[in-house]
Design a protein around this motif. Structure first.
Motif, mmCIF file in Angstrom:
data_model
loop_
_atom_site.group_PDB
_atom_site.id
_atom_site.type_symbol
_atom_site.label_atom_id
_atom_site.label_comp_id
_atom_site.label_asym_id
_atom_site.label_seq_id
_atom_site.Cartn_x
_atom_site.Cartn_y
_atom_site.Cartn_z
ATOM 1 N N TYR A 258 0.835 -1.210 0.000
ATOM 2 C CA TYR A 258 0.000 0.000 0.000
ATOM 3 C C TYR A 258 0.866 1.255 0.000
ATOM 4 C CZ TYR A 258 -3.025 -3.798 1.355
ATOM 5 O OH TYR A 258 -3.667 -4.997 1.378
ATOM 6 N N ASP A 283 5.197 4.377 6.300
ATOM 7 C CA ASP A 283 5.340 4.480 4.841
ATOM 8 C C ASP A 283 4.777 5.812 4.381
ATOM 9 O OD1 ASP A 283 2.466 4.254 4.041
ATOM 10 O OD2 ASP A 283 2.641 2.281 4.988
ATOM 11 N N SER A 308 -5.363 -5.370 -2.381
ATOM 12 C CA SER A 308 -5.044 -6.438 -1.442
ATOM 13 C C SER A 308 -5.077 -7.789 -2.144
ATOM 14 C CB SER A 308 -6.045 -6.434 -0.284
ATOM 15 O OG SER A 308 -6.024 -7.645 0.385
ATOM 16 N N GLY A 315 -6.285 -10.636 4.020
ATOM 17 C CA GLY A 315 -7.117 -9.775 4.869
ATOM 18 C C GLY A 315 -7.015 -10.189 6.330
ATOM 19 N N LEU A 318 -3.224 -8.269 9.538
ATOM 20 C CA LEU A 318 -3.179 -7.384 10.711
ATOM 21 C C LEU A 318 -3.834 -8.013 11.937
ATOM 22 C CD1 LEU A 318 -3.704 -3.819 9.228
ATOM 23 C CD2 LEU A 318 -1.633 -4.819 10.170
#
Ligand code: ADP
Length: 352
Positions: A258, A283, A308, A315, A318
């Motif tokens: 991302y 980032d 993604s 998914g 995280l």
């Protein structure tokens, strides 16, 4: 025979005992006065005796009756043996007893309500989770099915598509594998099956290892991986090295996926705190809108679905990261500005 008497029977037997005693008192007054004893003294004595006997009989009967009833209630609301031990004490303080019992029963009812609420939430969560899993698995399976049937229906001999379709099917198999592996990991973390292998290690070395693994991907995406200045010395922490490597791998992988394509930077910084080390992975990529931040660690939550999927994300990354850090009794947080970039920060305990 007197153990499980009804209220009526108890009243009946108590009345018999008191009547018998009352008759004895009357007889005592009668015999006393006919033997020339002063009527007033014998009368007073019988009255006092009658009062005392009635008081102790009634107290005994009520306590026995109430105690037995309460014991039954306690047997229902408590499931340990020793929880019955305090009740006898409570029956001694009759005035407070009923209040105490009422309080205990209310507390029990509340805990049952909470239990039911938790079960309902878990049930909903399980249903949603199953729905998500099947949805996630369906997408790659349907793609694989489509490519294989096209190849079987003659596509195999069509040189313009055969190799391309096989490669796409293989890519979808990879995706399936990623999802299944992540699901496996998450269920191990949640069930507590995964035991942490706590050891001392240098966090900086772990980050260097991840940088090395990602070098090629980062280069392809035009993203530079580096440390923030001031990270020259080692940062020795305590934790499960393999799992922390997984955390950093996930965060850095996301900062590439991302990140800002061409000209992007993923930076790792360390900050010394009293007993902890704060690690930040930043980032300068697409960023995240505020409304998404609180859901980011939920399973299967994706903002950029296409990006993604394209990069093979499940998914689940995280939520695995959060589970691993929670297993270390640590937390993770995120700050982000759309279009500017994202910073994930987590803590680890310094080695003693
Ligand atoms: P995925 O496999 O989709 O990457 P994750 O759990 O790792 O799953 O991330 C959940 C979602 O959070 C991603 O789909 C993406 O939308 C968002 N996200 C995660 N990291 C970043 C980041 N560094 N910058 C922007 N968005 C991010």
């Amino acid at each position: 025979m007197f153990k499980n008497l009804s209220l009526k029977a108890i009243a009946f037997y108590t009345t018999i005992v008191l009547t018998v005693f009352f008759s004895l008192c009357m007889a005592m007054v009668f015999i006393g006065s006919s033997n020339g004893l002063p009527l007033l003294s014998v009368g007073m004595l019988s009255l006092i005796l009658f009062f005392l006997v009635s008081y102790f009989t009634l107290k005994y009967v009520l306590e026995q009756y109430v105690f037995r009833r309460i014991k039954v209630i306690y047997k229902i609301i408590r499931n340990t043996k020793d929880s019955l031990a305090g009740i006898e004490e409570k029956t001694d303080q009759a005035a407070f007893m009923l209040d105490a019992v009422e309080g205990d029963v209310a507390e029990w009812a509340k805990s049952r309500e909470d239990e039911i609420e938790t079960l309902k939430t878990l049930e909903n969560y399980r249903k949603r989770f199953l729905g998500n899993v099947s949805h996630e698995l369906k997408t790659p399976i349907f793609s694989i099915q489509g490519y294989i049937y096209t190849l079987l229906d003659g596509g195999l001999h069509d040189d313009s598509i055969n190799e391309r379709y096989l490669k796409r099917a293989a890519r979808n198999v990879e995706r399936l594998l990623t999802i299944v592996k992540d699901l496996d990991e998450i269920s191990k973390l949640e069930s507590g099956e995964l035991k942490l292998q706590i050891q001392k290690f240098d966090l900086k070395e772990v980050v260097k290892e991840v940088f090395l693994d990602m070098e090629l991907k980062a280069k392809q995406a035009g993203i530079a991986l580096n440390f923030k200045s001031g990270a020259d010395q080692p940062f020795i922490v305590e934790g499960d090295r393999e799992l922390i490597l997984r955390v950093l791998d996930n965060l850095l992988m996301n900062s590439i996926k991302y990140g800002k394509e061409g000209g992007g930077v993923s930076k790792v910084s360390f900050y010394e705190m009293d007993k902890l080390i704060l690690v930040e992975v930043s980032d300068n990529g697409i960023g995240i809108e505020e409304k998404h931040l609180k859901h980011l660690f939920d399973r299967f939550y994706r903002i950029e679905k296409s990006r993604s999927r394209e990069s093979g994300g499940s998914g689940l990354g995280l939520s695995i990261v959060k589970h691993i850090l929670e297993a270390h009794n640590q937390t993770i947080n995120v700050r982000s500005t759309p279009g500017k970039g994202t910073t994930f920060g987590f803590t680890l305990e310094k080695a003693k």
